[in-house]
Design a protein around this motif. Structure first.
Motif, PDB file in Angstrom:
ATOM      1  N   LEU A 187      50.227   7.747  45.751  1.00  0.00           N
ATOM      2  CA  LEU A 187      51.573   8.042  46.244  1.00  0.00           C
ATOM      3  C   LEU A 187      51.875   7.316  47.552  1.00  0.00           C
ATOM      4  O   LEU A 187      52.922   7.548  48.158  1.00  0.00           O
ATOM      5  N   ALA A 188      50.978   6.453  47.988  1.00  0.00           N
ATOM      6  CA  ALA A 188      51.136   5.696  49.237  1.00  0.00           C
ATOM      7  C   ALA A 188      51.177   6.621  50.449  1.00  0.00           C
ATOM      8  O   ALA A 188      51.950   6.391  51.386  1.00  0.00           O
ATOM      9  N   VAL A 189      50.340   7.646  50.431  1.00  0.00           N
ATOM     10  CA  VAL A 189      50.241   8.591  51.539  1.00  0.00           C
ATOM     11  C   VAL A 189      48.814   8.551  52.072  1.00  0.00           C
ATOM     12  O   VAL A 189      47.862   8.620  51.298  1.00  0.00           O
ATOM     13  N   PRO A 190      48.627   8.442  53.388  1.00  0.00           N
ATOM     14  CA  PRO A 190      47.264   8.533  53.938  1.00  0.00           C
ATOM     15  C   PRO A 190      46.640   9.880  53.600  1.00  0.00           C
ATOM     16  O   PRO A 190      47.303  10.921  53.652  1.00  0.00           O
ATOM     17  N   VAL A 191      45.367   9.854  53.264  1.00  0.00           N
ATOM     18  CA  VAL A 191      44.655  11.063  52.846  1.00  0.00           C
ATOM     19  C   VAL A 191      43.382  11.200  53.665  1.00  0.00           C
ATOM     20  O   VAL A 191      42.613  10.247  53.803  1.00  0.00           O
ATOM     21  N   ARG A 192      43.171  12.401  54.173  1.00  0.00           N
ATOM     22  CA  ARG A 192      41.896  12.744  54.813  1.00  0.00           C
ATOM     23  C   ARG A 192      41.275  13.881  54.020  1.00  0.00           C
ATOM     24  O   ARG A 192      41.881  14.945  53.876  1.00  0.00           O
ATOM     25  N   VAL A 193      40.098  13.649  53.475  1.00  0.00           N
ATOM     26  CA  VAL A 193      39.430  14.690  52.716  1.00  0.00           C
ATOM     27  C   VAL A 193      38.384  15.365  53.601  1.00  0.00           C
ATOM     28  O   VAL A 193      37.686  14.709  54.377  1.00  0.00           O
ATOM     29  N   GLN A 194      38.324  16.680  53.504  1.00  0.00           N
ATOM     30  CA  GLN A 194      37.363  17.471  54.266  1.00  0.00           C
ATOM     31  C   GLN A 194      36.353  18.044  53.289  1.00  0.00           C
ATOM     32  O   GLN A 194      36.695  18.791  52.374  1.00  0.00           O
TER      33      GLN A 194
ATOM     34  N   GLY B 222      32.675   7.230  46.914  1.00  0.00           N
ATOM     35  CA  GLY B 222      32.444   5.845  46.553  1.00  0.00           C
ATOM     36  C   GLY B 222      33.364   4.847  47.230  1.00  0.00           C
ATOM     37  O   GLY B 222      33.514   4.838  48.452  1.00  0.00           O
ATOM     38  N   SER B 223      34.010   4.016  46.422  1.00  0.00           N
ATOM     39  CA  SER B 223      34.821   2.914  46.935  1.00  0.00           C
ATOM     40  C   SER B 223      36.062   3.384  47.680  1.00  0.00           C
ATOM     41  O   SER B 223      36.672   2.597  48.408  1.00  0.00           O
ATOM     42  N   LEU B 224      36.444   4.634  47.531  1.00  0.00           N
ATOM     43  CA  LEU B 224      37.615   5.120  48.266  1.00  0.00           C
ATOM     44  C   LEU B 224      37.396   5.025  49.768  1.00  0.00           C
ATOM     45  O   LEU B 224      38.358   4.907  50.530  1.00  0.00           O
ATOM     46  N   THR B 225      36.153   5.090  50.195  1.00  0.00           N
ATOM     47  CA  THR B 225      35.871   5.063  51.633  1.00  0.00           C
ATOM     48  C   THR B 225      36.201   3.721  52.271  1.00  0.00           C
ATOM     49  O   THR B 225      36.255   3.619  53.500  1.00  0.00           O
ATOM     50  N   THR B 226      36.440   2.692  51.475  1.00  0.00           N
ATOM     51  CA  THR B 226      36.833   1.392  52.021  1.00  0.00           C
ATOM     52  C   THR B 226      38.352   1.251  52.127  1.00  0.00           C
ATOM     53  O   THR B 226      38.841   0.261  52.661  1.00  0.00           O
ATOM     54  N   ASN B 227      39.080   2.217  51.630  1.00  0.00           N
ATOM     55  CA  ASN B 227      40.540   2.188  51.699  1.00  0.00           C
ATOM     56  C   ASN B 227      40.976   2.594  53.108  1.00  0.00           C
ATOM     57  O   ASN B 227      40.620   3.681  53.579  1.00  0.00           O
ATOM     58  N   PRO B 228      41.735   1.766  53.820  1.00  0.00           N
ATOM     59  CA  PRO B 228      42.137   2.111  55.189  1.00  0.00           C
ATOM     60  C   PRO B 228      43.013   3.357  55.274  1.00  0.00           C
ATOM     61  O   PRO B 228      43.145   3.950  56.352  1.00  0.00           O
ATOM     62  N   ALA B 229      43.609   3.778  54.150  1.00  0.00           N
ATOM     63  CA  ALA B 229      44.447   4.988  54.150  1.00  0.00           C
ATOM     64  C   ALA B 229      43.644   6.245  53.847  1.00  0.00           C
ATOM     65  O   ALA B 229      44.215   7.331  53.756  1.00  0.00           O
ATOM     66  N   PHE B 230      42.316   6.095  53.713  1.00  0.00           N
ATOM     67  CA  PHE B 230      41.470   7.226  53.320  1.00  0.00           C
ATOM     68  C   PHE B 230      40.399   7.480  54.362  1.00  0.00           C
ATOM     69  O   PHE B 230      39.782   6.558  54.881  1.00  0.00           O
ATOM     70  N   GLN B 231      40.179   8.749  54.672  1.00  0.00           N
ATOM     71  CA  GLN B 231      39.082   9.166  55.536  1.00  0.00           C
ATOM     72  C   GLN B 231      38.350  10.327  54.885  1.00  0.00           C
ATOM     73  O   GLN B 231      38.974  11.172  54.237  1.00  0.00           O
TER      74      GLN B 231
END
Length: 282
Positions: free
Chosen positions: A30-37, A48-57
């Protein structure tokens, strides 16, 4: 074109790995930054590879009420909280829902479907398995914190446990009186890096089936979680002729906004549009 509401904040996804990996991918689409806890660094690795996405933490820490309040009232609070925690993790769900209501941060509860019980016996309380029958061998797959009463009722030679591969879980299993040879510290079946799970085609050749054979198990006790581990126990017990007992999924606290896999993306869009509209009117 990037929707305007996607530039107005970030989503706080509080989750484990099975639902969390899938949900994170949907939210990022959805083109929204996401931070997962998540609770542990091991859980972060599942993304996995999501951790290389600059919009993901991905951040790993067990959250108490104070920690949740700090995130929600910080200088850059989330635009939305998506609670995809385990159905039995009621404490964190209550904490998130109460905290979001107190500070007017939108909250959305992701709900797993409830699987048909099939041939399983669904019980409301742990005490229901106190009398399984003389000589019955029990495999507990409900977490290490519930092992003390189970071992007390059935004895260390008629109780076995599949637990998480953590030092705390192993210490709890040993403290409950289980001998090491009746403890299996194994990661449960969960989603892969794409958020989807593929169960082995033959449940009779699975690791779970091997544990049942090794310990001559008559009864498996698991949780009615609606997740992949429950689906696998249904398959394994049916293949081996083993009785499956399930602890009933608890009722979630109070009325709350909910979504499913089918409705997550649309419900998030609706929540973010409302948040953006409210901010614009101020």
């Amino acid at each position: 074109m990037v929707p305007p509401w996607s530039r107005r904040g970030w989503i706080w996804l509080v989750a484990g790995t099975e639902d969390g990996v899938w949900a994170a991918r949907q939210l990022l689409a959805l083109a929204v930054p996401v931070r997962v806890q998540v609770v542990s660094p091991r859980a972060c690795r599942a993304y996995g590879s999501l951790t290389t996405n600059p919009a993901f933490q991905c951040r790993a820490m067990a959250m108490g009420p104070g920690d949740v309040h700090q995130v929600l009232t910080g200088p850059a609070p989330p635009a939305l909280v998506v609670d995809a925690t385990h159905p039995f993790a009621l404490r964190i769900t209550r904490t998130l829902h109460t905290a979001c209501s107190a500070v007017a941060v939108p909250y959305l509860r992701f709900q797993r479907p409830q699987l048909p019980p099939g041939a399983a016996t669904v019980v409301d309380r742990l005490e229901a398995v106190q009398n399984l029958g003389q000589g019955s061998s029990l495999l507990a797959a409900i977490g290490s914190r519930s092992l003390v009463p189970l071992v007390g009722w059935h004895g260390p030679r008629r109780t076995a446990a599949r637990i998480l591969p953590t030092a705390t879980a192993l210490q709890q299993a040993l403290a409950a009186g289980l001998p090491p040879e009746r403890i299996a510290p194994l990661q449960p079946i969960g989603a892969g890096h794409n958020g989807e799970t593929h169960l082995p085609p033959d449940p009779a050749t699975s690791l779970e089936a091997a544990l049942c054979r090794r310990w001559t198990v008559d009864v498996v006790l698991a949780r009615q979680s609606g997740g992949t581990p429950e689906r696998q126990w249904h398959r394994v017990c049916a293949a081996l002729g083993v009785s499956l007992w399930l602890l009933r999924r608890p009722q979630e606290p109070g009325p709350m906004a909910v979504c499913t896999r089918e409705t997550l993306s649309q419900r998030v869009r609706d929540c973010l549009r409302k948040t953006w509209s409210a901010q614009r009117e101020r």
